[in-house]
Write a protein that holds these residues in place. Sequence first.
Motif, mmCIF file in Angstrom:
data_model
loop_
_atom_site.group_PDB
_atom_site.id
_atom_site.type_symbol
_atom_site.label_atom_id
_atom_site.label_comp_id
_atom_site.label_asym_id
_atom_site.label_seq_id
_atom_site.Cartn_x
_atom_site.Cartn_y
_atom_site.Cartn_z
ATOM 1 N N ALA A 49 -1.559 11.044 -7.261
ATOM 2 C CA ALA A 49 -1.736 10.861 -5.721
ATOM 3 C C ALA A 49 -1.199 9.547 -5.307
ATOM 4 O O ALA A 49 -0.726 8.536 -6.016
ATOM 5 C CB ALA A 49 -3.469 10.618 -5.473
ATOM 6 N N GLY A 50 -0.491 9.433 -4.032
ATOM 7 C CA GLY A 50 0.272 8.378 -3.668
ATOM 8 C C GLY A 50 -0.912 7.532 -2.807
ATOM 9 O O GLY A 50 -1.815 8.010 -2.162
ATOM 10 N N GLU A 51 -0.287 6.372 -2.482
ATOM 11 C CA GLU A 51 -0.944 5.332 -1.768
ATOM 12 C C GLU A 51 -0.154 5.032 -0.479
ATOM 13 O O GLU A 51 1.095 4.756 -0.818
ATOM 14 C CB GLU A 51 -1.283 4.081 -2.543
ATOM 15 N N PHE A 52 -0.723 5.225 0.736
ATOM 16 C CA PHE A 52 -0.035 4.725 1.915
ATOM 17 C C PHE A 52 -0.424 3.475 2.124
ATOM 18 O O PHE A 52 -1.521 3.198 2.545
ATOM 19 C CB PHE A 52 -0.314 5.665 2.977
ATOM 20 N N ILE A 53 0.499 2.591 2.517
ATOM 21 C CA ILE A 53 0.223 1.252 2.741
ATOM 22 C C ILE A 53 0.970 0.949 4.466
ATOM 23 O O ILE A 53 1.971 0.789 4.524
ATOM 24 C CB ILE A 53 1.163 -0.003 1.587
ATOM 25 N N GLY A 54 -0.217 0.784 5.156
ATOM 26 C CA GLY A 54 0.099 0.627 6.568
ATOM 27 C C GLY A 54 0.982 -0.328 6.683
ATOM 28 O O GLY A 54 2.082 -0.518 7.762
ATOM 29 N N ARG A 55 0.697 -1.642 6.112
ATOM 30 C CA ARG A 55 1.270 -3.036 6.315
ATOM 31 C C ARG A 55 1.503 -3.564 5.094
ATOM 32 O O ARG A 55 0.661 -3.923 4.411
ATOM 33 C CB ARG A 55 0.810 -4.049 7.265
ATOM 34 N N GLU A 56 2.789 -3.794 4.604
ATOM 35 C CA GLU A 56 3.048 -4.520 3.167
ATOM 36 C C GLU A 56 2.823 -5.880 3.022
ATOM 37 O O GLU A 56 2.831 -6.354 4.392
ATOM 38 C CB GLU A 56 4.479 -4.064 2.710
ATOM 39 N N LYS A 57 2.410 -6.623 1.987
ATOM 40 C CA LYS A 57 2.045 -7.899 2.254
ATOM 41 C C LYS A 57 2.941 -8.956 2.917
ATOM 42 O O LYS A 57 2.397 -9.652 3.814
ATOM 43 C CB LYS A 57 2.086 -8.499 0.696
ATOM 44 N N GLU A 58 4.141 -8.700 2.752
ATOM 45 C CA GLU A 58 4.998 -9.878 3.214
ATOM 46 C C GLU A 58 6.038 -9.328 4.271
ATOM 47 O O GLU A 58 6.651 -10.075 4.829
ATOM 48 C CB GLU A 58 6.078 -10.331 1.855
ATOM 49 N N VAL A 59 5.955 -8.137 4.450
ATOM 50 C CA VAL A 59 6.774 -7.263 5.453
ATOM 51 C C VAL A 59 5.991 -6.823 6.491
ATOM 52 O O VAL A 59 4.919 -6.043 6.300
ATOM 53 C CB VAL A 59 7.952 -6.513 5.168
ATOM 54 N N ASP A 60 6.505 -6.689 7.803
ATOM 55 C CA ASP A 60 5.861 -6.018 8.783
ATOM 56 C C ASP A 60 6.386 -4.433 8.671
ATOM 57 O O ASP A 60 6.938 -4.211 9.700
ATOM 58 C CB ASP A 60 5.996 -6.526 10.046
ATOM 59 N N PHE A 105 7.506 6.806 -13.910
ATOM 60 C CA PHE A 105 8.248 5.937 -13.075
ATOM 61 C C PHE A 105 7.399 5.970 -11.644
ATOM 62 O O PHE A 105 6.518 6.606 -11.462
ATOM 63 C CB PHE A 105 9.684 6.757 -12.606
ATOM 64 N N ASP A 106 7.802 4.542 -10.991
ATOM 65 C CA ASP A 106 6.918 4.597 -9.650
ATOM 66 C C ASP A 106 7.624 4.998 -8.595
ATOM 67 O O ASP A 106 9.116 4.884 -8.767
ATOM 68 C CB ASP A 106 6.744 2.976 -9.640
ATOM 69 N N PHE A 107 7.186 5.798 -7.688
ATOM 70 C CA PHE A 107 7.824 6.225 -6.668
ATOM 71 C C PHE A 107 7.583 5.441 -5.545
ATOM 72 O O PHE A 107 6.198 5.530 -5.227
ATOM 73 C CB PHE A 107 7.608 7.819 -6.478
ATOM 74 N N LYS A 108 8.542 4.634 -4.977
ATOM 75 C CA LYS A 108 8.162 4.061 -3.834
ATOM 76 C C LYS A 108 9.219 4.418 -2.450
ATOM 77 O O LYS A 108 10.398 4.571 -2.521
ATOM 78 C CB LYS A 108 8.143 2.543 -4.050
ATOM 79 N N VAL A 109 8.398 4.622 -1.206
ATOM 80 C CA VAL A 109 9.133 4.694 -0.021
ATOM 81 C C VAL A 109 8.904 3.586 0.722
ATOM 82 O O VAL A 109 7.883 3.223 1.035
ATOM 83 C CB VAL A 109 9.068 5.871 0.711
ATOM 84 N N GLU A 110 10.262 2.916 1.080
ATOM 85 C CA GLU A 110 9.908 1.648 2.207
ATOM 86 C C GLU A 110 10.207 1.966 3.260
ATOM 87 O O GLU A 110 11.560 2.184 3.462
ATOM 88 C CB GLU A 110 10.547 0.305 1.496
ATOM 89 N N PHE A 111 9.478 1.976 4.306
ATOM 90 C CA PHE A 111 9.883 2.338 6.027
ATOM 91 C C PHE A 111 10.429 1.067 6.325
ATOM 92 O O PHE A 111 9.957 0.057 6.089
ATOM 93 C CB PHE A 111 8.794 2.946 6.310
#
Lengths: 158, 580
Positions: free
Chosen positions: B70-81, B39-45
């Motif tokens: 390992a996870g990937e930290f996305i500082g700023r998602e494509k369509e949202v701030d 499964f994909d684990f995602k946390v949306e801040f």
Amino acid sequence: MICLCLRKALKAPSALFLWRLCGAFLICLLVSRVQAAELMTFDEFYGKTGVLGFEFSEKVKRLSGKTVRIKGFMAPPLKAESQFFVLTRAPMALCPFCSSDADWPEDILVVYLTKRQTFVQNSRQISVEGILEYGSWTDPESGFVSLLRLRQASFSTP
Amino acid sequence: MKKIGFVPFCLIPILLSAAIHAQTIYPIDRATMVTGGKFDFKVEFKGVVSPSNVDIKINGKDYQQVLGNAGEFIGREKEVDASAVWVRDARIQQPGSYTVTVSANGEKAEVAWEIYPTLKERQAKNVILFIGDGLSVAHRTGARILSKGVTEGKANGRLAMDDLKYMGTIGTSSTDSIAADSANTMSAYMTGHKSAVNALGVYVSRAKNSLEHPKQETLAELIRRNTKMSVGVVSDAEIEDATPAAVVAHTRRRADKPEIVEMFYKVQPEVILGGGSAYFLPKSTPGSKRTDETDYIAKFKQAGYALVTDATELNANGRKSDKLLGLFHTGNMNDVLDRRFLENSSTKKFPNQPDLTEMTQTALEVLSKNKEGFFLVVESALIDKASHPLDWERALYNTIMLDQSVAITRKFAEKHPDTLIIVTGDHTHGLSIVGTIDDSKPGTDMREKVGVYQAAGYPDYKDMNHDGYPDNVNVSKRLAVFFTVFPDYYETFRPKLDGLFVPAIKNEKDQYVANQVYKDVPGAVLREGNLPRSADTGVHAVDEMIVQGSGPGAEQIQGYMENSDLFKIMVRALALGHQR
């Protein structure tokens, strides 16, 4: 066209005048014949239909680039200001533009209007006239792919 | 007074916004997953956060360690701030309860998951899942009456599905709604996770791109990864339609049909039989609905698939192959009532389509060559596609066809008792059988010809040729079946012999109004709709569904279950919680 032919002819001597008049008349007749829309039906789009693809009918190939007239039903458009609409053989219960569990029937005709015209209820048959074009084409604005189109079209309600 | 009143008024929006915008965790609270399932684990801040301010723990441990990736930290998602953490292809090997806690900038969120194990040894060699799309109780009752007859209070015969040993009911609600569609319901069977309406094999996150949502592994993918079993998908809809697509697909938008073909190609089920060839053809081929020039017919052939395109080819050559692609219509195949019993123009373009029974038979023959067993999905899709436009006669005939396919499979299971058969729907429709309509009653007012209670008596359908279908759908004393939800339409009290019913049509105000074509049918009356005027046809009901099963593992079918629980029954029967 007729006016132009007659004006040219009237300046000429009488014998030649008659010939030219006849000639002009024939040309006018020919032009009007070419411009008269040929009637088409939904059954005449494809010569062969199969799972692996359709073949355009000889009639479609022959009338490509020419004016045709066809009767059908206007599917609810993508948006009110759409440049095109989809003409279907029969009224549709589900609108593929509005509902993701509906899809288009295989025999549709995409109509590009010269001038914007008001949407006609899908239950009412309309008569569309325009220049026939065939082959795959992707609408640049919507990405809608069509195989058979009428360009510079207009429609009326019989 | 005014001052006191002002304080709570002011607080409410703040509390609401905190609830709405708090960080979101996928998989969601109360998710259940099989050991080792991906499964994909995602946390949306809710805003942009610094990784140093983020703390994610699973059962108090480092989340990447628990998730095995390992996870990937996305500082700023494509369509949202806003920021996000994404761990793709995560899995947990140890069964048990897991609590995920996330805190960032003082905001906290928590979800709990249950990871369940399976036995080491497989209970079932084969699993066959039948989906009657939209299959409701009335479809079953009606199919039994039409197919077998009923006299003196007792059914004159039983449907094949009637004798499947174990029975339960299934709830179909979605993550975003109490209602559901065929996408997220089948997706729940195929992944064990609930999702939102329209989604297949993904949780619906805030991404705008339909293909960029947290994935849930499908049963077919799990089978591919862990076993040498074969996989088959059979449907009389377009094969890219929601139900068959759910076997392989990951998209938030079921209409991503060109992409869904690509997903089929990626998983490569050994048997693919259905409609929808338009999405396999390059866009320059007339009849194509693709938006690119990829020729998936050629690609599948290169991958070793035999291709059949009509009933004759299917029945003559289908069983000889090990990998079979059968496409029988550019779109949805036609209703059995039109294909086999009525003389109208519905099937003119594709006159030689196979029956669902023939597709099921061939699929069983091809798949059972594999000594490792197989997983097969068979969908009778047009039960739903006829129920939407309130065409219950076609829906009941399609239910009989589903049942005849179940009968074929039960015969197979007699010889192969290590086969788990499950028969269910994916959601229900609101329809009920209330009695009969008798043309011989006096007058022209059709409403007065509806018989209820003792006045209903029995309908006069006959099956003299014993093909399991009534010889005539348009008998003078027929079933009275009515739908509970509908747009404006003309009730004709009769079957539509010329083609599928089109109850309502859109007008210039974007509203659906009754289709005038049926206005002049003798006895037709206008029924004013009870749905919003934007609704084109009848809709799915939220009512739960019957599920039945026989064979090893079927004993788990009991009582009320969530649709996502059916996945558990199948992976347990196949012992898929163990990595090989």
